[in-house]
Design a protein around this motif. Structure first.
Motif, short mmCIF file in Angstrom:
data_model
loop_
_atom_site.label_atom_id
_atom_site.label_comp_id
_atom_site.label_asym_id
_atom_site.label_seq_id
_atom_site.Cartn_x
_atom_site.Cartn_y
_atom_site.Cartn_z
N GLY A 3 46.24 37.99 37.19
CA GLY A 3 46.19 38.19 38.64
C GLY A 3 46.21 36.86 39.37
N ALA A 4 45.82 36.89 40.64
CA ALA A 4 45.95 35.72 41.49
C ALA A 4 44.71 35.51 42.34
CB ALA A 4 47.17 35.88 42.40
N ILE A 5 44.52 34.25 42.75
CA ILE A 5 43.44 33.85 43.63
C ILE A 5 44.03 33.49 44.99
CG2 ILE A 5 41.58 32.19 44.06
CD1 ILE A 5 41.66 31.62 40.99
N LEU A 6 43.47 34.03 46.04
CA LEU A 6 43.86 33.68 47.40
C LEU A 6 42.78 32.76 47.98
CD1 LEU A 6 45.39 33.98 50.15
CD2 LEU A 6 44.01 36.06 50.51
N THR A 7 43.20 31.64 48.56
CA THR A 7 42.26 30.80 49.29
C THR A 7 42.57 30.86 50.78
OG1 THR A 7 43.57 28.75 49.16
CG2 THR A 7 42.11 29.25 47.31
N ARG A 81 52.44 42.08 48.85
CA ARG A 81 53.86 42.33 48.55
C ARG A 81 54.49 41.15 47.81
NH1 ARG A 81 53.48 44.60 53.75
NH2 ARG A 81 54.32 42.73 54.77
N GLN A 82 54.07 39.94 48.13
CA GLN A 82 54.62 38.77 47.44
C GLN A 82 54.23 38.75 45.97
OE1 GLN A 82 56.67 36.97 49.50
NE2 GLN A 82 55.91 38.47 50.99
N LEU A 83 53.08 39.34 45.66
CA LEU A 83 52.58 39.32 44.28
C LEU A 83 53.28 40.34 43.39
CD1 LEU A 83 48.74 38.87 44.91
CD2 LEU A 83 50.37 37.15 44.08
N GLY A 84 53.94 41.32 43.97
CA GLY A 84 54.64 42.32 43.17
C GLY A 84 53.68 43.16 42.34
N ASP A 85 53.86 43.11 41.00
CA ASP A 85 53.04 43.94 40.10
C ASP A 85 51.65 43.38 39.88
OD1 ASP A 85 55.16 45.66 39.80
OD2 ASP A 85 55.92 44.66 37.99
N ARG A 86 51.43 42.13 40.25
CA ARG A 86 50.10 41.54 40.06
C ARG A 86 49.20 41.89 41.24
NH1 ARG A 86 50.31 35.58 39.60
NH2 ARG A 86 51.94 35.78 41.18
N GLU A 87 47.92 41.60 41.07
CA GLU A 87 46.99 41.87 42.17
C GLU A 87 46.05 40.70 42.36
OE1 GLU A 87 43.54 44.29 39.68
OE2 GLU A 87 44.90 45.39 41.00
N LEU A 88 45.48 40.63 43.55
CA LEU A 88 44.45 39.62 43.81
C LEU A 88 43.19 39.97 43.03
CD1 LEU A 88 44.66 39.02 47.68
CD2 LEU A 88 45.38 37.47 45.85
N VAL A 89 42.59 38.95 42.41
CA VAL A 89 41.34 39.17 41.69
C VAL A 89 40.17 38.45 42.37
CG1 VAL A 89 42.46 39.60 39.49
CG2 VAL A 89 41.86 37.26 40.11
N ALA A 90 40.46 37.57 43.32
CA ALA A 90 39.39 36.86 44.03
C ALA A 90 39.96 36.23 45.30
CB ALA A 90 38.77 35.79 43.15
N VAL A 91 39.10 36.08 46.30
CA VAL A 91 39.44 35.35 47.51
C VAL A 91 38.37 34.29 47.73
CG1 VAL A 91 39.87 35.47 49.99
CG2 VAL A 91 40.54 37.38 48.53
N GLY A 92 38.80 33.06 47.85
CA GLY A 92 37.87 31.96 48.12
C GLY A 92 38.04 31.44 49.53
N HIS A 93 36.93 31.11 50.17
CA HIS A 93 36.93 30.68 51.57
C HIS A 93 36.30 29.31 51.73
CE1 HIS A 93 37.68 34.84 53.17
NE2 HIS A 93 37.07 35.17 52.04
N HIS A 141 39.60 45.35 51.41
CA HIS A 141 39.32 45.69 50.01
C HIS A 141 37.86 45.33 49.73
CE1 HIS A 141 39.48 46.20 45.80
NE2 HIS A 141 40.76 45.89 45.60
N ALA A 142 36.98 46.26 49.93
CA ALA A 142 35.54 46.00 49.87
C ALA A 142 35.08 45.50 48.51
CB ALA A 142 34.77 47.26 50.25
N ASP A 143 35.78 45.88 47.44
CA ASP A 143 35.33 45.50 46.10
C ASP A 143 35.91 44.19 45.60
OD1 ASP A 143 33.81 47.83 45.90
OD2 ASP A 143 35.53 49.00 45.16
N LEU A 144 36.77 43.56 46.37
CA LEU A 144 37.39 42.31 45.94
C LEU A 144 36.37 41.17 46.00
CD1 LEU A 144 40.11 41.00 45.12
CD2 LEU A 144 40.53 40.59 47.55
N PRO A 145 36.12 40.48 44.89
CA PRO A 145 35.13 39.39 44.91
C PRO A 145 35.56 38.28 45.87
CG PRO A 145 35.67 40.00 42.65
CD PRO A 145 36.66 40.70 43.54
N GLN A 146 34.60 37.81 46.65
CA GLN A 146 34.84 36.70 47.58
C GLN A 146 33.84 35.59 47.31
OE1 GLN A 146 36.30 37.55 51.66
NE2 GLN A 146 35.29 39.53 51.40
N VAL A 147 34.31 34.35 47.43
CA VAL A 147 33.49 33.18 47.15
C VAL A 147 33.52 32.25 48.36
CG1 VAL A 147 33.27 31.12 45.69
CG2 VAL A 147 33.89 33.33 44.66
N ALA A 148 32.36 31.78 48.76
CA ALA A 148 32.24 30.80 49.85
C ALA A 148 32.05 29.42 49.25
CB ALA A 148 31.07 31.15 50.76
N CYS A 149 32.86 28.46 49.72
CA CYS A 149 32.75 27.06 49.30
C CYS A 149 32.42 26.24 50.54
CB CYS A 149 34.05 26.59 48.66
SG CYS A 149 34.54 27.52 47.20
#
Length: 394
Positions: A3-7, A81-93, A141-149
């Motif tokens: 999967g992918a990480i979004l920052t 949509r850019q990720l296609g078949d993959r999905e986000l696994v985390a979002v970092g802020h 997406h309430a269940d998507l893990p999010q990280v604060a930096c």
């Protein structure tokens, strides 16, 4: 994990984002983007790893009144949509202020979010939009893990004297301390110093993060020893629209003699001052450098004078200066500003090569300079992505 990480890096009027592959820590982002002009006329740009522009879709026509939350609500499906078949696994802020409780990257929970809300008054331009981004992701997406930096986290290595104000001790115990900011940028620069400075990377280094927000950090052994920003991101250098260091008596005068309320003064100091206030032209350094207006030149001169003066004041904390690093938007892209600052530091043995500086080379110091002078691009997004992998690894 695949999967992918979004920052997400939410600024007062912008939103930067980047997407990284979870499984390839050494790789750069797969695609990056920026939405500028939020609150006026949002403009979307994105490109892939090769630099090719990506189709904006509906993001090309964002309404002028769209705020960060509304824009993120459009952005997240676009990224999906850019990720296609993959999905986000985390979002970092990037979160500007962590206060006394948060210094290391932290997984976001309702309790954490509530505590970060209490710090809004300490970073009124940034903290609200940082937290709005977190809430927008949770709503999608309430269940998507999010990280604060936290931008304040890098400066936790400073000793107590560097953090103290000369105020009654009870106020210090309440948390009125120098926290420092731009920590994610400094963290990244510290991580790449060995590759560019060699043994000098563990020596006495000052990093100048010069952008619309600007600060300096004095490092030793790659750790923060002193910095120009303090309790809030208002302190220190002249910035795009922020005044920087100010005699507190000016605030008292504005209250007593001009009848200004706290909210009015806050708006003045955060939004109407700095390069914009002095020049009366713009908060954009490139615009000012190209402007024939005398006030524009004076604003640039003040910016450079204050940067050199504050930089010199940080040197006692590290006992000398082995290297000076310029980074961020102005630091990386404005040779005249670098030149003007370095000329005021000639007494330290700081000398730059005119040709190298004009070409934005990595090392711009002249052969006879006793201080190495460098231009290094920062990458806050890479720091956030690494933090996500470290914190969420199972």
């Amino acid at each position: 994990m695949t999967g992918a990480i979004l920052t997400l890096n939410a600024g007062s009027s912008s939103l930067k984002f980047a997407v990284f592959a979870w499984s390839d820590p050494g790789a750069g982002p797969e695609f990056v983007g920026n939405i500028a002009g939020i609150g006026r006329q949002p403009a979307f740009k994105a490109k892939d790893a090769a630099g090719a522009p990506l189709d904006a879709g509906a993001l090309a026509a964002l309404p002028s009144d769209a705020d960060h939350a509304a824009i993120i609500a459009e952005l997240l499906p676009w990224i999906d949509r850019q990720l296609g078949d993959r999905e986000l696994v985390a979002v970092g802020h990037r979160v500007v202020h962590g206060g006394r409780s948060y210094s290391a990257p932290t997984r976001i929970t309702p309790k954490v979010l509530a505590e970060l809300d209490t710090l809004v008054s300490l970073a009124p331009l940034h903290q609200p939009v940082n937290l709005a981004a977190i809430r927008a992701v949770a709503g999608w997406h309430a269940d998507l893990p999010q990280v604060a930096c936290f931008d304040t986290g890098f400066h936790q290595t400073q000793d107590r004297l560097a953090k103290l104000f000369a105020l009654p001790r009870a106020l210090t115990e309440e948390g009125i301390l120098r926290y420092g900011f731009h920590g994610l940028s400094y963290d990244y620069i510290a991580s790449i110093l060995p590759a560019h400075l060699g043994p000098a990377a563990t020596g006495r280094v000052i990093v100048a993060h010069l952008g619309n927000g600007a600060s300096l950090c004095a490092m030793k052994n790659g750790k923060s020893v002193a910095t120009s920003m303090g309790f809030t991101a208002l302190d220190g250098l002249v910035m795009g629209r922020r005044c920087g260091a100010l005699d507190p008596g000016v605030v008292l005068h504005l209250m007593r003699e001009n009848g200004m309320a706290a909210d009015e003064i806050e708006h003045l100091l955060y939004n109407e001052s700095g390069l914009y206030g002095v020049s009366g032209v713009s908060n954009n350094m490139e615009v000012l450098l190209n402007s024939p207006a005398p006030n524009a030149k004076e604003a640039v001169d003040l910016f450079c004078y204050r940067a050199a003066s504050v930089l010199a004041g940080l040197i006692p904390g590290i006992g000398g200066l082995d290297a000076l690093v310029f980074t961020a938007g102005i630091g990386e892209n404005a040779p005249p500003v670098r030149k003007a600052i370095c000329e005021r530091l000639d007494w330290l043995g700081v000398r730059i090569s005119e040709d190298r500086n004009a070409a934005n080379e990595i090392r711009i110091s002249a052969p006879d300079s006793s201080v190495g002078v460098f231009v290094l691009p920062t990458n806050e997004e890479a720091v956030v992505a690494t933090a996500c992998r470290t914190l969420l690894a199972v």
